[in-house]
Design a protein around this motif. Structure first.
Motif, short mmCIF file in Angstrom:
data_model
loop_
_atom_site.label_atom_id
_atom_site.label_comp_id
_atom_site.label_asym_id
_atom_site.label_seq_id
_atom_site.Cartn_x
_atom_site.Cartn_y
_atom_site.Cartn_z
N LYS A 113 0.92 -1.07 -0.15
CA LYS A 113 0.04 0.06 -0.19
C LYS A 113 1.01 1.17 0.05
O LYS A 113 1.92 1.57 0.61
N GLY A 114 0.49 2.34 -0.62
CA GLY A 114 1.09 3.42 -0.73
C GLY A 114 0.67 4.47 0.39
O GLY A 114 1.74 5.60 0.72
N ASP A 115 -0.47 4.16 0.98
CA ASP A 115 -1.01 5.33 1.82
C ASP A 115 -0.53 4.93 3.36
O ASP A 115 -1.25 4.79 4.38
N VAL A 116 0.87 4.67 3.55
CA VAL A 116 1.57 4.44 4.83
C VAL A 116 2.47 5.31 5.13
O VAL A 116 2.90 6.22 4.44
N PRO A 117 2.93 5.49 6.40
CA PRO A 117 3.72 6.31 7.06
C PRO A 117 5.12 6.47 6.60
O PRO A 117 5.76 7.65 6.25
N ASP A 118 5.45 5.38 5.98
CA ASP A 118 6.90 5.19 5.44
C ASP A 118 7.04 4.37 4.51
O ASP A 118 6.92 3.09 4.87
N ARG A 119 6.98 4.71 3.36
CA ARG A 119 7.16 3.51 2.20
C ARG A 119 8.23 2.88 1.93
O ARG A 119 8.34 1.60 1.93
#
Length: 247
Positions: A113-119
């Motif tokens: 997922k891209g909507d994470v705190p730290d990709r």
């Protein structure tokens, strides 16, 4: 590894989208097992990190939709997430999911997922997890993401699994999507099924990419895509597509 993801004749692979999510709680061990029981060749799932850095299987950033709780996955530790009821099951870790599905010979599509705190932290954790898996297990795992930078990071980290770029008209736009497909380091493409014309599939194959369409629930659409040469179909209803396509 790429040839393992190519369609077999006119029969594309069928992947349970978050498992058999029409009949079991999505992204749970129960849903994954049911998809394979229904004849799916593999499963598709989503991952993000827990507070303590464990790769968890979860689609949404928060727990509201699946567990009626306001917390975010990133704010809870893995032990807590594994106790929360999501409608008859709980949040599994990616390791637990791979143990279950790979033991049954399944293909596994892991979406980061891209909507994470730290990709980058997510990419590093996933690459590290894959490195601990045996080579014959990694042959049945591939990664997808809407975020090109995640795929770039995984390639740099030598994750040693095929990578696929996820896209649709809404998330990328026609022009931006065309550019990203050319520059993103991917072995495959995961377009929304509405973008999968016979001509597009032929062009993508000519560039050496495998092509899996999402999310295909109508048997007639599955048959049309199979005739056009699609490699895989990601579906909420594996049983219906397996019945339409045959085993």
């Amino acid at each position: 590894m790429i040839t393992r993801l190519r369609a077999r004749g006119n029969r594309p692979f069928v992947y349970g989208h978050r498992g058999a999510s029409r009949r079991a709680p999505e992204n749970t061990l129960r849903a994954f097992a049911l998809a394979l029981d229904e004849g799916a060749d593999g499963i598709e799932l989503d991952v993000r990190l827990s507070r303590d850095g464990i790769v968890m299987v979860a689609h949404d950033p928060d727990l509201q939709r699946v567990a009626k709780r306001p917390e975010r996955v990133a704010d809870l530790d893995a032990a807590t997430l594994r106790t929360i009821d999501t409608g008859g099951d709980t949040f599994p870790t990616l390791d637990d999911t791979l143990d279950l599905t790979l033991a049954r010979g399944a293909l596994v599509n892991v979406e980061l997922k891209g909507d994470v705190p730290d990709r980058l932290a997510l990419a590093r954790a996933v690459a590290s997890l894959f490195a601990r898996r045996r080579p014959n297990e990694r042959e049945r795992i591939f990664v997808s993401s809407f975020r090109p930078e995640i795929l770039v990071a995984l390639r740099a980290l030598r994750a040693r699994v095929p990578l696929a770029f996820l896209f649709d008209a809404q998330h990328t736009g026609e022009v931006r999507g065309a550019v990203l497909r050319r520059v993103t380091p991917s072995d495959g493409l995961h377009p929304h099924h509405s973008l999968c014309t016979p001509g597009a599939i032929t062009r993508w194959h000519a560039r050496g990419r495998f092509v899996n369409a999402w999310t295909v629930n109508a048997p007639d659409r599955a048959l049309a895509l199979a005739a056009a040469g699609i490699d895989g179909l990601i579906t909420d209803d594996p049983a219906a597509l397996v019945a339409a396509l045959g085993r």
